[in-house]
Write a protein that holds these residues in place. Structure first.
Motif, PDB file in Angstrom:
ATOM      1  N   ARG A 180       3.446  11.138   8.857  1.00 18.84           N
ATOM      2  CA  ARG A 180       3.328  12.588   9.115  1.00 18.84           C
ATOM      3  C   ARG A 180       3.503  12.865  10.615  1.00 18.84           C
ATOM      4  N   TRP A 181       2.912  12.000  11.444  1.00 18.51           N
ATOM      5  CA  TRP A 181       2.962  12.171  12.905  1.00 18.51           C
ATOM      6  C   TRP A 181       4.386  11.968  13.429  1.00 18.51           C
ATOM      7  N   LEU A 182       5.076  10.949  12.947  1.00 15.79           N
ATOM      8  CA  LEU A 182       6.453  10.686  13.412  1.00 15.79           C
ATOM      9  C   LEU A 182       7.368  11.866  13.070  1.00 15.79           C
ATOM     10  N   VAL A 183       7.159  12.447  11.896  1.00 16.97           N
ATOM     11  CA  VAL A 183       8.000  13.573  11.469  1.00 16.97           C
ATOM     12  C   VAL A 183       7.594  14.852  12.207  1.00 16.97           C
ATOM     13  N   ASP A 184       6.286  15.148  12.202  1.00 18.78           N
ATOM     14  CA  ASP A 184       5.827  16.436  12.769  1.00 18.78           C
ATOM     15  C   ASP A 184       5.755  16.441  14.288  1.00 18.78           C
ATOM     16  N   GLU A 185       5.305  15.336  14.883  1.00 18.36           N
ATOM     17  CA  GLU A 185       5.055  15.314  16.338  1.00 18.36           C
ATOM     18  C   GLU A 185       6.221  14.713  17.121  1.00 18.36           C
ATOM     19  N   ARG A 186       7.050  13.893  16.497  1.00 17.12           N
ATOM     20  CA  ARG A 186       8.171  13.277  17.227  1.00 17.12           C
ATOM     21  C   ARG A 186       9.522  13.726  16.682  1.00 17.12           C
ATOM     22  N   GLY A 187       9.547  14.379  15.546  1.00 14.90           N
ATOM     23  CA  GLY A 187      10.802  14.926  15.024  1.00 14.90           C
ATOM     24  C   GLY A 187      11.864  13.868  14.785  1.00 14.90           C
ATOM     25  N   ILE A 188      11.449  12.697  14.270  1.00  9.44           N
ATOM     26  CA  ILE A 188      12.415  11.602  14.101  1.00  9.44           C
ATOM     27  C   ILE A 188      13.487  11.978  13.074  1.00  9.44           C
ATOM     28  N   LEU A 189      14.621  11.331  13.188  1.00  9.41           N
ATOM     29  CA  LEU A 189      15.718  11.550  12.239  1.00  9.41           C
ATOM     30  C   LEU A 189      15.444  10.816  10.936  1.00  9.41           C
ATOM     31  N   GLY A 190      14.842   9.622  11.051  1.00 14.01           N
ATOM     32  CA  GLY A 190      14.584   8.809   9.864  1.00 14.01           C
ATOM     33  C   GLY A 190      13.806   7.567  10.232  1.00 14.01           C
ATOM     34  N   PHE A 191      13.428   6.823   9.193  1.00 11.11           N
ATOM     35  CA  PHE A 191      12.624   5.613   9.349  1.00 11.11           C
ATOM     36  C   PHE A 191      13.326   4.503   8.605  1.00 11.11           C
ATOM     37  N   GLY A 192      13.440   3.335   9.250  1.00 10.39           N
ATOM     38  CA  GLY A 192      14.133   2.220   8.627  1.00 10.39           C
ATOM     39  C   GLY A 192      13.264   0.975   8.575  1.00 10.39           C
ATOM     40  N   THR A 193      13.472   0.204   7.492  1.00  8.40           N
ATOM     41  CA  THR A 193      12.675  -1.009   7.281  1.00  8.40           C
ATOM     42  C   THR A 193      13.581  -2.154   6.834  1.00  8.40           C
ATOM     43  N   GLU A 194      13.058  -3.360   6.921  1.00  2.00           N
ATOM     44  CA  GLU A 194      13.765  -4.538   6.396  1.00  2.00           C
ATOM     45  C   GLU A 194      13.376  -4.809   4.941  1.00  2.00           C
ATOM     46  N   THR A 195      12.354  -4.164   4.477  1.00  6.65           N
ATOM     47  CA  THR A 195      11.836  -4.410   3.123  1.00  6.65           C
ATOM     48  C   THR A 195      12.547  -3.519   2.111  1.00  6.65           C
ATOM     49  N   ILE A 196      12.201  -3.702   0.827  1.00  5.57           N
ATOM     50  CA  ILE A 196      12.945  -3.026  -0.245  1.00  5.57           C
ATOM     51  C   ILE A 196      12.689  -1.521  -0.252  1.00  5.57           C
ATOM     52  N   GLY A 197      11.625  -1.078   0.397  1.00  2.46           N
ATOM     53  CA  GLY A 197      11.399   0.369   0.463  1.00  2.46           C
ATOM     54  C   GLY A 197      11.004   0.780   1.873  1.00  2.46           C
ATOM     55  N   THR A 198      11.184   2.063   2.176  1.00  2.00           N
ATOM     56  CA  THR A 198      10.679   2.537   3.470  1.00  2.00           C
ATOM     57  C   THR A 198       9.156   2.551   3.465  1.00  2.00           C
ATOM     58  N   ASP A 199       8.583   2.604   2.258  1.00  2.00           N
ATOM     59  CA  ASP A 199       7.130   2.516   2.141  1.00  2.00           C
ATOM     60  C   ASP A 199       6.678   1.076   1.939  1.00  2.00           C
ATOM     61  N   ALA A 200       5.418   0.853   2.243  1.00  2.00           N
ATOM     62  CA  ALA A 200       4.800  -0.447   1.984  1.00  2.00           C
ATOM     63  C   ALA A 200       4.857  -0.734   0.488  1.00  2.00           C
ATOM     64  N   GLY A 201       4.833  -1.996   0.127  1.00  2.00           N
ATOM     65  CA  GLY A 201       4.887  -2.347  -1.292  1.00  2.00           C
ATOM     66  C   GLY A 201       3.769  -1.704  -2.095  1.00  2.00           C
ATOM     67  N   GLN A 202       2.606  -1.536  -1.447  1.00  2.00           N
ATOM     68  CA  GLN A 202       1.467  -0.887  -2.111  1.00  2.00           C
ATOM     69  C   GLN A 202       1.370   0.589  -1.727  1.00  2.00           C
ATOM     70  N   GLY A 203       2.492   1.140  -1.241  1.00  2.00           N
ATOM     71  CA  GLY A 203       2.501   2.528  -0.764  1.00  2.00           C
ATOM     72  C   GLY A 203       2.145   3.554  -1.823  1.00  2.00           C
ATOM     73  N   GLY A 204       2.303   3.166  -3.081  1.00  2.00           N
ATOM     74  CA  GLY A 204       1.966   4.104  -4.157  1.00  2.00           C
ATOM     75  C   GLY A 204       0.474   4.397  -4.220  1.00  2.00           C
ATOM     76  N   HIS A 205      -0.336   3.566  -3.558  1.00  2.00           N
ATOM     77  CA  HIS A 205      -1.796   3.776  -3.566  1.00  2.00           C
ATOM     78  C   HIS A 205      -2.275   4.550  -2.338  1.00  2.00           C
ATOM     79  N   LEU A 206      -1.353   4.888  -1.435  1.00  2.00           N
ATOM     80  CA  LEU A 206      -1.748   5.672  -0.246  1.00  2.00           C
ATOM     81  C   LEU A 206      -1.812   7.151  -0.619  1.00  2.00           C
ATOM     82  N   THR A 207      -2.305   7.971   0.311  1.00  3.08           N
ATOM     83  CA  THR A 207      -2.402   9.424   0.097  1.00  3.08           C
ATOM     84  C   THR A 207      -1.671  10.165   1.203  1.00  3.08           C
TER      85      THR A 207
END
Ligand SMILES: O=C(O)C(=O)c1ccccc1S
Ligand SMILES: [Mn+2]
Length: 258
Positions: free
Chosen positions: A174-201
């Protein structure tokens, strides 16, 4: 005034600018994201030979390709997530082409990612900014984990409760998007979210906040260890698929050599 593209071509020719390939080879064994069994699944990659200088084509070699949009090194467009579903220019065939060339900030989390459930936080990024300066608006933020050096099952790192791979926490996205206005986020893993990202809020916060703000994701990147913390320029142009939510693509980094 000298044409800046002339300077770029000259710099490429002289080696003053290096081109680094950030793309994993798309193969039939390329892993795809594993979701809970009640949801639809991405098709596996199929490379079906039509001919290779044989009776089916004496002078030519070509294949049929079949794969999901979100396979291998790939691009996520805003329409991919419900938070971006109603935004303008939110598909791979409509997003502004100017967004396909942009600078990158690389945050090295390779040490912390020894813990497969490591989550990047605002504090990590603020510590990075204290050393390398504020993240410019419209930059890619690339999370280096060296996960692309893993092979096979260790790369997907699946357990009974799903994948265990590092990623960002909800507050930092939320901070990277709202406070830094980034274009996008990139990862080496299969998703931009953590593997357990479905359990975050909210669940899958990288997807939630990036695409809700009309921003992009890059996944399954490689060779982030070859990039400087700042100074690289990323070329990321997804396939122009009608109403596409994403696509495999070639991702290249232009790096100024000292
Ligand atoms: O964008 C992806 O490849 C990805 O990570 C994903 C794809 C589909 C559904 C959920 C997720 S979380
Ligand atoms: Mn994706």
């Amino acid at each position: 005034m000298t044409n800046p593209l002339t300077l770029l071509v000259s710099a490429l020719g002289s080696g003053a600018v290096e081109v680094v390939d950030l793309t994993q080879t798309l193969r039939e064994d390329s892993p795809t994201i594993v979701l809970p069994p009640e949801f639809g699944a991405s098709a596996p990659v199929r490379i079906e030979r039509i001919s290779r200088y044989d009776a089916n084509g004496p002078a030519w070699y070509w294949n049929n390709l079949n794969f999901g949009e979100h396979t291998g090194t790939h691009f996520d467009a805003p329409v991919h997530w419900f938070t971006g579903r109603d935004l303008p220019l939110n598909t791979v065939d409509t997003l502004p082409v100017a967004d396909m060339i942009a600078p990158a900030c690389v945050i090295d989390c390779s040490a912390e990612s020894a813990d497969p459930d490591f989550l990047l936080t605002i504090a990590h990024v603020e510590a990075w900014e204290a050393k390398h300066g504020r993240i410019p608006a419209r930059s890619w933020v690339l999370m280096r984990t060296d996960w692309s050096k893993r092979q096979g099952a260790a790369y997907a790192n699946l357990r009974d409760d799903g994948a265990h791979t590092p990623g960002p926490d909800a507050a930092v996205m939320r901070w990277l998007v709202d406070e830094r206005g980034i274009l996008g986020f990139g990862t080496e893993t299969i998703g931009t979210d953590a593997g357990q990202g479905g359990h975050l809020t909210p669940p899958y916060p990288a997807h939630h906040y990036l695409h809700g703000a009309g921003r992009y994701g890059l996944q399954c990147l490689a060779a982030l260890d070859r990039l400087p913390p700042t100074g690289a320029v990323i070329l990321a142009a997804p396939l122009k698929v009608h109403e596409g939510s994403g696509s495999p693509l070639r991702v290249l980094a232009l790096i100024p050599k000292e």
